[in-house]
Design a protein around this motif. Structure first.
Motif, PDB file in Angstrom:
ATOM      1  N   LEU A  49       9.882  13.440  -6.881  1.00  0.00           N
ATOM      2  CA  LEU A  49       9.992  12.034  -7.263  1.00  0.00           C
ATOM      3  C   LEU A  49      10.272  11.260  -5.988  1.00  0.00           C
ATOM      4  O   LEU A  49      11.273  11.502  -5.308  1.00  0.00           O
ATOM      5  CB  LEU A  49      11.130  11.826  -8.257  1.00  0.00           C
ATOM      6  CG  LEU A  49      10.968  12.459  -9.645  1.00  0.00           C
ATOM      7  CD1 LEU A  49      12.235  12.237 -10.474  1.00  0.00           C
ATOM      8  CD2 LEU A  49       9.759  11.886 -10.366  1.00  0.00           C
ATOM      9  N   LEU A  50       9.396  10.319  -5.643  1.00  0.00           N
ATOM     10  CA  LEU A  50       9.442   9.704  -4.323  1.00  0.00           C
ATOM     11  C   LEU A  50       9.501   8.174  -4.416  1.00  0.00           C
ATOM     12  O   LEU A  50       8.656   7.545  -5.052  1.00  0.00           O
ATOM     13  CB  LEU A  50       8.196  10.128  -3.534  1.00  0.00           C
ATOM     14  CG  LEU A  50       8.081   9.725  -2.071  1.00  0.00           C
ATOM     15  CD1 LEU A  50       9.217  10.306  -1.244  1.00  0.00           C
ATOM     16  CD2 LEU A  50       6.729  10.192  -1.516  1.00  0.00           C
ATOM     17  N   PHE A  79       5.504   8.719  -7.768  1.00  0.00           N
ATOM     18  CA  PHE A  79       6.244   7.610  -7.180  1.00  0.00           C
ATOM     19  C   PHE A  79       7.174   7.015  -8.240  1.00  0.00           C
ATOM     20  O   PHE A  79       6.744   6.677  -9.348  1.00  0.00           O
ATOM     21  CB  PHE A  79       5.311   6.530  -6.662  1.00  0.00           C
ATOM     22  CG  PHE A  79       4.771   6.800  -5.282  1.00  0.00           C
ATOM     23  CD1 PHE A  79       5.646   6.949  -4.209  1.00  0.00           C
ATOM     24  CD2 PHE A  79       3.415   6.900  -5.043  1.00  0.00           C
ATOM     25  CE1 PHE A  79       5.174   7.200  -2.931  1.00  0.00           C
ATOM     26  CE2 PHE A  79       2.928   7.147  -3.769  1.00  0.00           C
ATOM     27  CZ  PHE A  79       3.811   7.300  -2.711  1.00  0.00           C
ATOM     28  N   LEU A  80       8.456   6.925  -7.909  1.00  0.00           N
ATOM     29  CA  LEU A  80       9.472   6.309  -8.780  1.00  0.00           C
ATOM     30  C   LEU A  80      10.076   5.176  -7.970  1.00  0.00           C
ATOM     31  O   LEU A  80      10.900   5.400  -7.080  1.00  0.00           O
ATOM     32  CB  LEU A  80      10.531   7.344  -9.169  1.00  0.00           C
ATOM     33  CG  LEU A  80      11.572   6.916 -10.199  1.00  0.00           C
ATOM     34  CD1 LEU A  80      10.911   6.513 -11.512  1.00  0.00           C
ATOM     35  CD2 LEU A  80      12.581   8.038 -10.432  1.00  0.00           C
ATOM     36  N   THR A  81       9.656   3.956  -8.244  1.00  0.00           N
ATOM     37  CA  THR A  81       9.922   2.867  -7.322  1.00  0.00           C
ATOM     38  C   THR A  81      10.127   1.533  -8.035  1.00  0.00           C
ATOM     39  O   THR A  81       9.697   1.354  -9.180  1.00  0.00           O
ATOM     40  CB  THR A  81       8.748   2.733  -6.323  1.00  0.00           C
ATOM     41  OG1 THR A  81       8.948   1.613  -5.471  1.00  0.00           O
ATOM     42  CG2 THR A  81       7.428   2.570  -7.071  1.00  0.00           C
ATOM     43  N   ALA A  82      10.746   0.601  -7.329  1.00  0.00           N
ATOM     44  CA  ALA A  82      10.930  -0.750  -7.860  1.00  0.00           C
ATOM     45  C   ALA A  82       9.676  -1.596  -7.677  1.00  0.00           C
ATOM     46  O   ALA A  82       9.553  -2.666  -8.278  1.00  0.00           O
ATOM     47  CB  ALA A  82      12.115  -1.418  -7.166  1.00  0.00           C
ATOM     48  N   LYS A  83       8.725  -1.113  -6.863  1.00  0.00           N
ATOM     49  CA  LYS A  83       7.488  -1.862  -6.640  1.00  0.00           C
ATOM     50  C   LYS A  83       6.591  -1.678  -7.878  1.00  0.00           C
ATOM     51  O   LYS A  83       6.174  -0.564  -8.180  1.00  0.00           O
ATOM     52  CB  LYS A  83       6.767  -1.366  -5.388  1.00  0.00           C
ATOM     53  CG  LYS A  83       7.538  -1.641  -4.106  1.00  0.00           C
ATOM     54  CD  LYS A  83       6.850  -1.031  -2.897  1.00  0.00           C
ATOM     55  CE  LYS A  83       5.608  -1.784  -2.492  1.00  0.00           C
ATOM     56  NZ  LYS A  83       5.915  -3.109  -1.938  1.00  0.00           N
ATOM     57  N   SER A  84       6.314  -2.777  -8.559  1.00  0.00           N
ATOM     58  CA  SER A  84       5.577  -2.679  -9.815  1.00  0.00           C
ATOM     59  C   SER A  84       4.245  -3.418  -9.812  1.00  0.00           C
ATOM     60  O   SER A  84       3.593  -3.525 -10.850  1.00  0.00           O
ATOM     61  CB  SER A  84       6.438  -3.216 -10.969  1.00  0.00           C
ATOM     62  OG  SER A  84       6.829  -4.561 -10.709  1.00  0.00           O
ATOM     63  N   ASP A  85       3.835  -3.935  -8.656  1.00  0.00           N
ATOM     64  CA  ASP A  85       2.566  -4.670  -8.615  1.00  0.00           C
ATOM     65  C   ASP A  85       1.377  -3.710  -8.627  1.00  0.00           C
ATOM     66  O   ASP A  85       1.471  -2.550  -8.217  1.00  0.00           O
ATOM     67  CB  ASP A  85       2.512  -5.564  -7.381  1.00  0.00           C
ATOM     68  CG  ASP A  85       2.594  -4.772  -6.085  1.00  0.00           C
ATOM     69  OD1 ASP A  85       1.560  -4.587  -5.426  1.00  0.00           O
ATOM     70  OD2 ASP A  85       3.728  -4.317  -5.762  1.00  0.00           O
ATOM     71  N   GLU A  86       0.248  -4.207  -9.079  1.00  0.00           N
ATOM     72  CA  GLU A  86      -0.954  -3.386  -9.244  1.00  0.00           C
ATOM     73  C   GLU A  86      -1.447  -2.801  -7.924  1.00  0.00           C
ATOM     74  O   GLU A  86      -1.861  -1.638  -7.860  1.00  0.00           O
ATOM     75  CB  GLU A  86      -2.063  -4.233  -9.879  1.00  0.00           C
ATOM     76  CG  GLU A  86      -3.331  -3.462 -10.178  1.00  0.00           C
ATOM     77  CD  GLU A  86      -4.378  -4.331 -10.851  1.00  0.00           C
ATOM     78  OE1 GLU A  86      -5.550  -4.307 -10.408  1.00  0.00           O
ATOM     79  OE2 GLU A  86      -4.019  -5.049 -11.813  1.00  0.00           O
ATOM     80  N   ALA A  87      -1.409  -3.573  -6.851  1.00  0.00           N
ATOM     81  CA  ALA A  87      -1.900  -3.103  -5.547  1.00  0.00           C
ATOM     82  C   ALA A  87      -1.077  -1.917  -5.037  1.00  0.00           C
ATOM     83  O   ALA A  87      -1.628  -0.942  -4.514  1.00  0.00           O
ATOM     84  CB  ALA A  87      -1.859  -4.249  -4.533  1.00  0.00           C
ATOM     85  N   TYR A 100       2.838   7.103 -11.305  1.00  0.00           N
ATOM     86  CA  TYR A 100       3.546   5.983 -10.686  1.00  0.00           C
ATOM     87  C   TYR A 100       4.424   5.363 -11.763  1.00  0.00           C
ATOM     88  O   TYR A 100       3.930   4.874 -12.771  1.00  0.00           O
ATOM     89  CB  TYR A 100       2.523   4.965 -10.173  1.00  0.00           C
ATOM     90  CG  TYR A 100       3.072   3.894  -9.269  1.00  0.00           C
ATOM     91  CD1 TYR A 100       2.880   3.965  -7.900  1.00  0.00           C
ATOM     92  CD2 TYR A 100       3.750   2.786  -9.786  1.00  0.00           C
ATOM     93  CE1 TYR A 100       3.350   2.958  -7.057  1.00  0.00           C
ATOM     94  CE2 TYR A 100       4.225   1.787  -8.959  1.00  0.00           C
ATOM     95  CZ  TYR A 100       4.029   1.882  -7.584  1.00  0.00           C
ATOM     96  OH  TYR A 100       4.485   0.896  -6.757  1.00  0.00           O
ATOM     97  N   MET A 101       5.748   5.398 -11.561  1.00  0.00           N
ATOM     98  CA  MET A 101       6.692   4.840 -12.534  1.00  0.00           C
ATOM     99  C   MET A 101       7.579   3.787 -11.867  1.00  0.00           C
ATOM    100  O   MET A 101       8.005   3.974 -10.720  1.00  0.00           O
ATOM    101  CB  MET A 101       7.571   5.940 -13.131  1.00  0.00           C
ATOM    102  CG  MET A 101       6.833   6.910 -14.040  1.00  0.00           C
ATOM    103  SD  MET A 101       7.978   8.061 -14.850  1.00  0.00           S
ATOM    104  CE  MET A 101       8.928   6.905 -15.870  1.00  0.00           C
ATOM    105  N   SER A 102       7.822   2.743 -12.599  1.00  0.00           N
ATOM    106  CA  SER A 102       8.660   1.670 -12.076  1.00  0.00           C
ATOM    107  C   SER A 102      10.114   1.852 -12.505  1.00  0.00           C
ATOM    108  O   SER A 102      10.393   2.405 -13.576  1.00  0.00           O
ATOM    109  CB  SER A 102       8.157   0.317 -12.578  1.00  0.00           C
ATOM    110  OG  SER A 102       6.851   0.072 -12.116  1.00  0.00           O
ATOM    111  N   LYS A 103      11.025   1.428 -11.642  1.00  0.00           N
ATOM    112  CA  LYS A 103      12.451   1.413 -11.966  1.00  0.00           C
ATOM    113  C   LYS A 103      12.839   0.022 -12.476  1.00  0.00           C
ATOM    114  O   LYS A 103      12.262  -0.970 -12.005  1.00  0.00           O
ATOM    115  CB  LYS A 103      13.275   1.774 -10.730  1.00  0.00           C
ATOM    116  CG  LYS A 103      13.062   3.195 -10.239  1.00  0.00           C
ATOM    117  CD  LYS A 103      13.931   3.532  -9.048  1.00  0.00           C
ATOM    118  CE  LYS A 103      13.462   2.867  -7.777  1.00  0.00           C
ATOM    119  NZ  LYS A 103      14.103   3.382  -6.553  1.00  0.00           N
ATOM    120  N   PRO A 104      13.779  -0.062 -13.421  1.00  0.00           N
ATOM    121  CA  PRO A 104      14.508   1.046 -14.040  1.00  0.00           C
ATOM    122  C   PRO A 104      13.591   1.832 -14.985  1.00  0.00           C
ATOM    123  O   PRO A 104      12.675   1.268 -15.579  1.00  0.00           O
ATOM    124  CB  PRO A 104      15.635   0.342 -14.800  1.00  0.00           C
ATOM    125  CG  PRO A 104      15.079  -1.015 -15.103  1.00  0.00           C
ATOM    126  CD  PRO A 104      14.232  -1.384 -13.928  1.00  0.00           C
TER     127      PRO A 104
END
Length: 334
Positions: A49-50, A79-87, A100-104
């Motif tokens: 998980l990165l 990817f486990l990240t706060a970045k949630s934009d499509e690009a 690709y998963m967004s936090k929370p």
């Protein structure tokens, strides 16, 4: 228990992910990509998980490094990240992330996605192993077909493959040609050596099984088996996506009769212009021919065969490879 690396520069995020997974997986909380690569030298995870936004080395840079390393490129990455934009999400997939998963995040969904990807990875590897077994079995049948026509050489293909493996291990132990050898996948290279004499399929049985020394004209025909072997392997390559196996097979077929001093065939190459696979197989091939009986000659004793290898070091054989072969025998005798 499956092992999960959680890589994030935030202690809060690390703790949240660890608490979500600790009952299901053995987790390793790592505050940076650099710490991840340090731990990879000791532990191989089942999934990573990165996070993306991290100092020193961000997630994109980390996955590029993972995917460029043969040891780590098959590890699944989410990817486990706060970045949630499509690009950002698209870029993550382009770099090789499986998800690709967004936090929370949702704990049940995170666990389910990890389970899915680990199970998928397992099934893919099982399928690859099954295909490799089928591939090796098919090549073995072809090699045995070649050998069944050559009544003189017996189990030559099987023995030379075994000698090849022993010799490569000794070269590694002696730290000779380690740069090139380390790039080889032995599970592909060793079986490919079974096709080194596949070109004999086109040679007449009358010549192939002649119970007497060959005339010069007959020997010239026998020598064509190296180029003919390359042609056969090229024909197979045109109908498959295989790259590694047939690449090595073609080198073994075309170059195992070249000699260090340039007096071999089919191209008369010399020294390190001869591909390393061909130079190694040359020693194993000649040794087996020496110690085995033929209708036109008796088998040489092991000691005499070693003396011939030693004498021809620097003329027929690469001196370093001949030294490694003799070293194996000396160690065995001790």
């Amino acid at each position: 228990m499956k092992k999960i690396f959680i890589v994030d520069d935030s202690d809060t995020n690390l703790m949240a992910a660890k608490l979500a997974l600790v009952d299901v997986y053995k987790t390793y909380a790592l505050p940076s990509a650099n710490r991840m690569f340090s731990l990879l030298k000791k532990i191989m995870p089942d999934l990573i998980l990165l996070d993306i936004d991290m100092p020193e080395m961000n997630g994109y840079e980390a996955i590029k490094a993972l995917k460029s390393d043969p040891l780590y490129k098959e590890i699944p990455v989410i990817f486990l990240t706060a970045k949630s934009d499509e690009a950002s999400e698209l870029h993550g997939f382009e770099l090789g992330a499986l998800d690709y998963m967004s936090k929370p995040f949702s704990k049940p969904i995170l666990i389910r996605r990890i389970e899915t990807h680990i199970e998928t990875d397992k099934l893919i590897k099982q399928g690859q192993n099954a295909l490799q077994e089928l591939h090796n079995a098919t090549i073995s049948v072809i090699a045995n077909l070649v050998e069944s026509r050559d009544k003189i050489t017996g189990k030559h293909i099987e023995r030379t493959q075994a000698l090849l493996e022993i010799l490569i291990k000794e070269l590694i132990r002696m730290k000779l040609y380690t740069g090139e050898i380390s790039s080889w996948d032995m599970s592909i290279l060793l079986p490919s050596a079974q096709l080194h004499d596949v070109g004999k399929i086109v040679i007449s049985d009358v010549i192939l099984n002649k119970p007497a020394p060959l005339t010069q004209e007959e020997f010239d025909i026998i020598k064509t088996h190296a180029i003919e072997g390359e042609k056969i392997i090229d024909a197979i390559a045109e109908k498959t996506y295989d790259t590694g196996f047939l690449h090595h097979a073609k080198i073994f077929a075309g170059y195992h009769h070249e000699k260090w001093d340039g007096s071999g065939y089919p191209r008369g190459l010399s020294g390190e212009d001869i591909p390393l696979e061909g130079r190694i197989l040359a020693v194993a091939d000649v040794y087996d021919a020496l110690v085995c009986e033929r209708p036109y000659k008796k088998a040489f004793p092991h000691e005499q065969a070693l003396e011939i290898i030693k004498k021809d070091s620097g003329s027929h054989f690469d001196p370093k490879i001949a030294e490694a072969f003799l070293n194996v025998q000396l160690n065995h005798e001790k």
